[in-house]
Structure formats: structure tokens, C-alpha cells
Design a protein around this motif. Sequence first.
Motif, PDB file in Angstrom:
ATOM      1  N   GLY A  61       0.808  -1.203   0.000  1.00  0.00           N
ATOM      2  CA  GLY A  61       0.000   0.000   0.000  1.00  0.00           C
ATOM      3  C   GLY A  61       0.848   1.263   0.000  1.00  0.00           C
ATOM      4  N   VAL A  62       0.306   2.323  -0.601  1.00  0.00           N
ATOM      5  CA  VAL A  62       1.050   3.578  -0.698  1.00  0.00           C
ATOM      6  C   VAL A  62       1.354   4.138   0.694  1.00  0.00           C
ATOM      7  N   ARG A  63       0.389   4.092   1.613  1.00  0.00           N
ATOM      8  CA  ARG A  63       0.623   4.631   2.950  1.00  0.00           C
ATOM      9  C   ARG A  63       1.747   3.878   3.655  1.00  0.00           C
ATOM     10  N   GLN A  64       1.750   2.554   3.549  1.00  0.00           N
ATOM     11  CA  GLN A  64       2.819   1.789   4.181  1.00  0.00           C
ATOM     12  C   GLN A  64       4.176   2.086   3.548  1.00  0.00           C
ATOM     13  N   LEU A  65       4.193   2.222   2.228  1.00  0.00           N
ATOM     14  CA  LEU A  65       5.442   2.555   1.548  1.00  0.00           C
ATOM     15  C   LEU A  65       5.948   3.936   1.968  1.00  0.00           C
ATOM     16  N   HIS A  66       5.049   4.890   2.031  1.00  0.00           N
ATOM     17  CA  HIS A  66       5.453   6.224   2.488  1.00  0.00           C
ATOM     18  C   HIS A  66       5.901   6.184   3.947  1.00  0.00           C
ATOM     19  N   GLY A  67       5.341   5.254   4.725  1.00  0.00           N
ATOM     20  CA  GLY A  67       5.823   5.065   6.087  1.00  0.00           C
ATOM     21  C   GLY A  67       7.278   4.638   6.115  1.00  0.00           C
ATOM     22  N   GLY A  68       7.666   3.795   5.157  1.00  0.00           N
ATOM     23  CA  GLY A  68       9.070   3.402   5.042  1.00  0.00           C
ATOM     24  C   GLY A  68       9.952   4.561   4.638  1.00  0.00           C
ATOM     25  N   VAL A  69       9.435   5.427   3.768  1.00  0.00           N
ATOM     26  CA  VAL A  69      10.169   6.633   3.374  1.00  0.00           C
ATOM     27  C   VAL A  69      10.399   7.521   4.591  1.00  0.00           C
ATOM     28  N   ALA A  70       9.340   7.750   5.364  1.00  0.00           N
ATOM     29  CA  ALA A  70       9.453   8.600   6.550  1.00  0.00           C
ATOM     30  C   ALA A  70      10.452   8.021   7.548  1.00  0.00           C
TER      31      ALA A  70
ATOM     32  N   LEU B  12       2.966   9.895   9.543  1.00  0.00           N
ATOM     33  CA  LEU B  12       3.369   8.487   9.516  1.00  0.00           C
ATOM     34  C   LEU B  12       4.346   8.100  10.620  1.00  0.00           C
ATOM     35  N   GLY B  13       4.642   9.034  11.511  1.00  0.00           N
ATOM     36  CA  GLY B  13       5.538   8.748  12.622  1.00  0.00           C
ATOM     37  C   GLY B  13       6.167  10.028  13.122  1.00  0.00           C
ATOM     38  N   ASP B  14       6.889   9.949  14.219  1.00  0.00           N
ATOM     39  CA  ASP B  14       7.542  11.136  14.752  1.00  0.00           C
ATOM     40  C   ASP B  14       8.782  10.740  15.547  1.00  0.00           C
ATOM     41  N   ILE B  15       9.643  11.721  15.751  1.00  0.00           N
ATOM     42  CA  ILE B  15      10.877  11.525  16.502  1.00  0.00           C
ATOM     43  C   ILE B  15      10.704  12.075  17.907  1.00  0.00           C
TER      44      ILE B  15
ATOM     45  N   THR C 138       3.319   3.105  10.948  1.00  0.00           N
ATOM     46  CA  THR C 138       3.085   2.031   9.980  1.00  0.00           C
ATOM     47  C   THR C 138       4.055   0.894  10.289  1.00  0.00           C
ATOM     48  N   CYS C 139       3.814  -0.272   9.690  1.00  0.00           N
ATOM     49  CA  CYS C 139       4.658  -1.448   9.926  1.00  0.00           C
ATOM     50  C   CYS C 139       5.302  -1.884   8.622  1.00  0.00           C
TER      51      CYS C 139
ATOM     52  N   PRO D  53       2.601  -0.677  21.681  1.00  0.00           N
ATOM     53  CA  PRO D  53       2.111   0.607  22.182  1.00  0.00           C
ATOM     54  C   PRO D  53       3.231   1.635  22.336  1.00  0.00           C
ATOM     55  N   ARG D  54       2.893   2.872  22.084  1.00  0.00           N
ATOM     56  CA  ARG D  54       3.886   3.944  22.076  1.00  0.00           C
ATOM     57  C   ARG D  54       4.667   4.031  23.386  1.00  0.00           C
ATOM     58  N   ASP D  55       3.978   3.953  24.533  1.00  0.00           N
ATOM     59  CA  ASP D  55       4.680   4.095  25.804  1.00  0.00           C
ATOM     60  C   ASP D  55       5.656   2.949  26.034  1.00  0.00           C
ATOM     61  N   GLU D  56       5.330   1.755  25.528  1.00  0.00           N
ATOM     62  CA  GLU D  56       6.246   0.621  25.661  1.00  0.00           C
ATOM     63  C   GLU D  56       7.476   0.802  24.779  1.00  0.00           C
ATOM     64  N   ARG D  57       7.279   1.369  23.611  1.00  0.00           N
ATOM     65  CA  ARG D  57       8.418   1.627  22.735  1.00  0.00           C
ATOM     66  C   ARG D  57       9.375   2.633  23.366  1.00  0.00           C
TER      67      ARG D  57
END
Length: 245
Positions: A141-150, A190-193, A206-207, A228-232
Motif C-alpha cells: 500500500g502507498v501509505r505503508q510505503l510512504h511510512g518506510g520513506v518517513a 506516519l511517525g515522529d521523533i 506504519t509497519c 504501544p507507544r509508551d512501551e516503545r
Amino acid sequence: MTALARYAPRYKVEVGEPEGPEWLRVDRILEPDGPELTELLKRDYDASGHMSAHANALSLLSFYAGRAPAAALLLWALEGRVLDIRPDNLWVRPHDGHGLAAVAIRSARFLPGGLETLYDVVLRQHLLPLSAELHRRTSAGVRQLHGGVAAGCAMGFCAATRERETVSPTYLLDRWRTFVAKAPGGLARLGDIEIAAGKLVYLRNTCCLYFTSEAGTGTLCGSCCLTPRDERLAAYEAGRPIITV
């Protein structure tokens, strides 16, 4: 280029048109049904033992995006200049398995302009067309691929906080947020630092499905949205970036 050598030697760029069949010119990788991208996909597929073409495409793009444009992203973050990594000026040399072993440019010149120019050479002319071609070839999927780009782009910023001579995490976090805020492809969603244990870490929305491969069976990437975000964040703070399924 001096700042890059000091702060992220892993992202060294060779200067001069490389010789040898192992080098692939990026504009040819982007060609529809081109053999260069077919080769990269096969290398990643064989190295990881993927179960699907979908996962193969996502894995390849994450590794690729984490290396091919990294020098340009980090030089922009550190110096505000845009290295010419347009596809016809950029070569990559694959690892025997997945990922890239080296990157080369014909000419170490800088392009006029700032962030919009960076968007052009990294995203509009390169990683987003690559995503489109991988989408066309596979069921990814485009969203997942863009997640890899991000995620790949974020690695250039994160890595510079992990070297012996590091850049301020706060400074690079601000530069990342400037880059991603208006980045084409909706990368900001798609994610953050974040800062954890004094370093920058990326948290994906995304995964990449690497855990479905033979090589990745039983583990999730530390950044994976399936945890989950807090576990990460807790795992990063504790120095445990890989979480067992």
C-alpha cells in the motif's frame, strides 16, 4: 561535507562516477520494470526470507530510504545546504544481502534553494517515485510505503545523535520537525521523533512487516506501531530497541 564526516561517518559519500557492474544508477532504478530495482528486490527477498512481495517491497524501501538520501538530509540539517543527489547524479552499491553498502555522486555540488529543493531531490524526484513503482509492482500500500520513506529519512537525523561526536538531539529534533512538517507524501502523519536516553528515536505509525520474514520471525522493530507507544519509549530509554513478540 566536513560536518558529515565528523557526525555520521556511516553516511560517507564517494565522489566521482563509480565503475563496476555492482553500482546502480538511481535514475535507472526508478525506470518502470527496470532490472536494477528487480535486482534490489531479489537481494532483499533472498537475504530476509520474505513471505510476500508486499513485505519485500516495504522492507527494501525502509532500508534504502535510510541510506540513499541520508547525506543530503543531514547536510541540510547541519549546514542548510542541499547536496545534489538528483537521480542522474546518484549511484548506490547494494550489500550482498539487503540494504546499501555505499553511495556515490558524480559531482559534489550544492543546489540553489533550501527546503523545497531538498523536497525535490529527496522526495519528489526519488523516494516517492520509487514508492509508486513498488506499489505498481506489488500489493504494498502507498501509505505503508510512504511510512518506510518517513522512517528511512528519520534515520539520518537519529544516527547523528549516536556517534562518538554527536549533534545536539534538541537541535536535530527541531530540524526534523521543520523537514517533516510540510514534506510531500504526508510523511508527518506516519511517525515522529522523540528524545529517549539522550538520543533521537523514531516511532512509526506504519509497519514494514519485517517480522513476517524468516530473518525477523519472533521480533518487532523497536519503532514498530504494533507495540504501544509508551512501551516503545520505555524500551528505548532502557536501551532495549528490539521487542520480542
